[in-house]
Design an enzyme around this catalytic site. Structure first.
Site, short mmCIF file in Angstrom:
data_model
loop_
_atom_site.label_atom_id
_atom_site.label_comp_id
_atom_site.label_asym_id
_atom_site.label_seq_id
_atom_site.Cartn_x
_atom_site.Cartn_y
_atom_site.Cartn_z
N LYS A 13 0.83 -1.22 0.00
CA LYS A 13 0.00 0.00 0.00
C LYS A 13 0.86 1.26 0.00
O LYS A 13 0.63 2.19 -0.77
CB LYS A 13 -0.93 0.04 1.24
CG LYS A 13 -1.84 -1.16 1.40
CD LYS A 13 -2.70 -1.05 2.64
CE LYS A 13 -1.93 -0.99 3.93
NZ LYS A 13 -1.22 -2.23 4.30
N ARG A 88 -9.04 1.54 9.41
CA ARG A 88 -8.67 0.16 9.69
C ARG A 88 -9.71 -0.54 10.55
O ARG A 88 -9.58 -1.73 10.83
CB ARG A 88 -7.37 0.16 10.46
CG ARG A 88 -6.18 -0.33 9.66
CD ARG A 88 -5.00 -0.13 10.56
NE ARG A 88 -3.87 -0.92 10.31
CZ ARG A 88 -2.81 -0.47 9.64
NH1 ARG A 88 -2.81 0.69 9.06
NH2 ARG A 88 -1.76 -1.23 9.54
N ARG A 127 11.82 -6.08 4.16
CA ARG A 127 11.68 -4.62 4.03
C ARG A 127 12.78 -3.90 4.82
O ARG A 127 13.11 -4.28 5.93
CB ARG A 127 10.32 -4.17 4.53
CG ARG A 127 10.21 -2.63 4.57
CD ARG A 127 8.81 -2.14 4.73
NE ARG A 127 8.15 -2.68 5.89
CZ ARG A 127 6.84 -2.55 6.11
NH1 ARG A 127 6.08 -1.92 5.25
NH2 ARG A 127 6.29 -3.06 7.19
N ARG A 160 12.05 -2.18 10.41
CA ARG A 160 11.04 -1.64 11.32
C ARG A 160 10.88 -2.54 12.53
O ARG A 160 10.94 -3.77 12.40
CB ARG A 160 9.70 -1.51 10.57
CG ARG A 160 9.40 -0.09 10.15
CD ARG A 160 8.24 0.01 9.21
NE ARG A 160 6.99 -0.57 9.70
CZ ARG A 160 5.83 -0.49 9.06
NH1 ARG A 160 5.77 0.19 7.91
NH2 ARG A 160 4.75 -1.05 9.53
N ARG A 171 0.00 -8.78 13.44
CA ARG A 171 -0.59 -7.78 12.52
C ARG A 171 -1.51 -8.45 11.51
O ARG A 171 -2.59 -7.91 11.18
CB ARG A 171 0.51 -7.01 11.80
CG ARG A 171 1.19 -5.99 12.72
CD ARG A 171 2.58 -5.64 12.25
NE ARG A 171 2.60 -4.92 10.99
CZ ARG A 171 3.67 -4.87 10.18
NH1 ARG A 171 4.77 -5.50 10.49
NH2 ARG A 171 3.60 -4.18 9.06
P1 AP5 Z 1 4.95 -1.58 1.68
O1 AP5 Z 1 4.58 -0.73 0.54
O2 AP5 Z 1 5.76 -0.99 2.79
O3 AP5 Z 1 3.65 -2.34 2.25
P2 AP5 Z 1 2.44 -1.79 3.11
O4 AP5 Z 1 1.20 -2.45 2.62
O5 AP5 Z 1 2.45 -0.29 3.16
O6 AP5 Z 1 2.85 -2.44 4.50
P3 AP5 Z 1 2.89 -1.86 5.96
O7 AP5 Z 1 3.58 -2.91 6.80
O8 AP5 Z 1 3.47 -0.49 6.05
O9 AP5 Z 1 1.42 -1.83 6.32
P4 AP5 Z 1 0.82 -1.85 7.68
O10 AP5 Z 1 -0.58 -1.62 7.34
O11 AP5 Z 1 1.09 -3.03 8.54
O12 AP5 Z 1 1.67 -0.74 8.46
P5 AP5 Z 1 1.38 0.75 8.81
O13 AP5 Z 1 2.63 1.49 8.64
O14 AP5 Z 1 0.15 1.24 8.14
O15 AP5 Z 1 5.73 -2.87 1.10
C1 AP5 Z 1 6.26 -3.86 1.95
C2 AP5 Z 1 7.59 -4.37 1.37
O16 AP5 Z 1 7.34 -5.03 0.13
C3 AP5 Z 1 8.61 -3.25 1.06
O17 AP5 Z 1 9.90 -3.72 1.35
C4 AP5 Z 1 8.45 -3.01 -0.47
O18 AP5 Z 1 9.67 -2.58 -1.05
C5 AP5 Z 1 8.04 -4.39 -0.94
N1 AP5 Z 1 7.11 -4.35 -2.08
C6 AP5 Z 1 6.08 -3.47 -2.27
N2 AP5 Z 1 5.43 -3.76 -3.41
C7 AP5 Z 1 6.06 -4.87 -3.94
C8 AP5 Z 1 5.85 -5.65 -5.11
N3 AP5 Z 1 4.84 -5.37 -5.97
N4 AP5 Z 1 6.67 -6.70 -5.33
C9 AP5 Z 1 7.67 -6.99 -4.45
N5 AP5 Z 1 7.92 -6.30 -3.34
C10 AP5 Z 1 7.13 -5.23 -3.08
O19 AP5 Z 1 1.02 0.62 10.35
C11 AP5 Z 1 1.98 0.26 11.33
C12 AP5 Z 1 1.31 0.23 12.70
O20 AP5 Z 1 0.81 1.54 13.02
C13 AP5 Z 1 0.08 -0.69 12.82
O21 AP5 Z 1 0.43 -2.03 13.10
C14 AP5 Z 1 -0.67 -0.01 13.98
O22 AP5 Z 1 -0.08 -0.31 15.22
C15 AP5 Z 1 -0.45 1.46 13.69
N6 AP5 Z 1 -1.50 2.03 12.82
C16 AP5 Z 1 -1.34 2.55 11.56
N7 AP5 Z 1 -2.51 2.96 11.07
C17 AP5 Z 1 -3.44 2.70 12.04
C18 AP5 Z 1 -4.85 2.88 12.09
N8 AP5 Z 1 -5.53 3.41 11.07
N9 AP5 Z 1 -5.48 2.50 13.22
C19 AP5 Z 1 -4.81 1.97 14.27
N10 AP5 Z 1 -3.47 1.76 14.26
C20 AP5 Z 1 -2.80 2.12 13.15
#
Ligand code: AP5
Length: 218
Positions: A13, A88, A127, A160, A171
């Site tokens: 994402k 979420r 990552r 991370r 997660r």
């Molecule tokens: P990446 O693009 O980083 O994936 P992502 O879907 O953004 O993954 P996240 O882990 O960031 O999502 P998340 O929802 O768990 O974390 P968030 O930061 O929102 O890609 C991942 C890897 O794959 C990278 O290395 C990339 O290079 C690679 N890649 C990408 N596309 C590819 C492809 N097509 N082919 C191959 N490789 C590829 O949240 C973190 C924490 O914050 C949560 O756990 C929670 O505690 C808190 N939080 C955040 N938002 C909320 C909310 N709305 N409510 C409550 N808590 C929240």
């Protein structure tokens, strides 16, 4: 263009939100990035959020809703936005709907990213992130040209703290329990599109572009 990216951790994402925001000149609003910034700055909110994030649990709704409401009020989102990682939970989606209704800016699309579980685990485990400019890399799929240093700013890349096997497992479970219900929520509002996000970064971008381009002139 006003869109939400929805999907399990690691589906890509954030990677695609950066590209879509640049392509359509809209704001990228990532609650994960906002929370990590608060953690880095050691604010009170950041200290509270870190306890949840390190364990892979969701930060309380009231905290993230407040963050997003503030961001949506900034002029940067006037041209449109892509919400990455928010909403979420159903209460977050309802709060978002209310804010957007108040400002007469309804959502155009909610895009659900589909990637098999084993690929998600591989993406998260490899990552690497830049703690300074927030660029994201992957040791196998998107390596930095400078090895362990960031391509863009030269800072040493880190893994991370929630990309440990235990936190990844939590997660994914939290996603199934708390975020998957949003799929039905947005499907019932006829806003949902699904994208196969298991291909290369370029292939996924093309698929997204086809779904979103019709909204770029609105
Ligand atoms: P990446 O693009 O980083 O994936 P992502 O879907 O953004 O993954 P996240 O882990 O960031 O999502 P998340 O929802 O768990 O974390 P968030 O930061 O929102 O890609 C991942 C890897 O794959 C990278 O290395 C990339 O290079 C690679 N890649 C990408 N596309 C590819 C492809 N097509 N082919 C191959 N490789 C590829 O949240 C973190 C924490 O914050 C949560 O756990 C929670 O505690 C808190 N939080 C955040 N938002 C909320 C909310 N709305 N409510 C409550 N808590 C929240």
């Amino acid at each position: 263009m006003r869109v939400v990216f929805l999907g399990a951790p690691g589906v890509g994402k954030g990677t695609q939100a950066d590209r879509i925001a640049a392509q359509f000149k809209i704001a990228k609003i990532s609650t994960g990035d906002l929370l990590r910034e608060a953690v880095r700055n050691q604010t009170e909110l950041g200290r509270e959020a870190k306890r949840y994030m390190d364990q892979g649990q969701l930060v309380p709704d009231a905290v993230v809703i407040g963050l997003v409401r503030d961001k949506l009020a900034e002029p940067g989102s006037a041209n449109g936005f892509v919400l990455d990682g928010f909403p979420r939970t159903v209460p977050q989606a309802e709060a978002l709907g209310k804010v957007l209704q108040e400002t007469q800016r309804p959502l155009h699309r909610v895009v659900k990213f589909e990637v098999p579980r084993q690929d998600v685990i591989r993406r998260l485990s490899g990552r690497r992130s830049c703690p300074k400019c927030q660029a994201t890399f992957h040791v196998e799929f998107a390596p930095s040209k400078k090895g362990d240093a960031c391509d863009r700013c030269g800072e040493t890349l880190i893994q991370r703290s929630d990309d440990t096997p235990e936190a990844i497992e939590t997660r994914l479970q939290v996603f199934e329990e708390q975020t998957a219900p949003l799929i039905r929520y947005y499907a019932s509002k006829r806003l949902l599109s699904e994208v196969n996000a298991s291909g290369s970064v370029d292939a996924v971008f093309e698929a997204l572009f086809s779904v979103l381009a019709p909204y770029s002139a609105i």
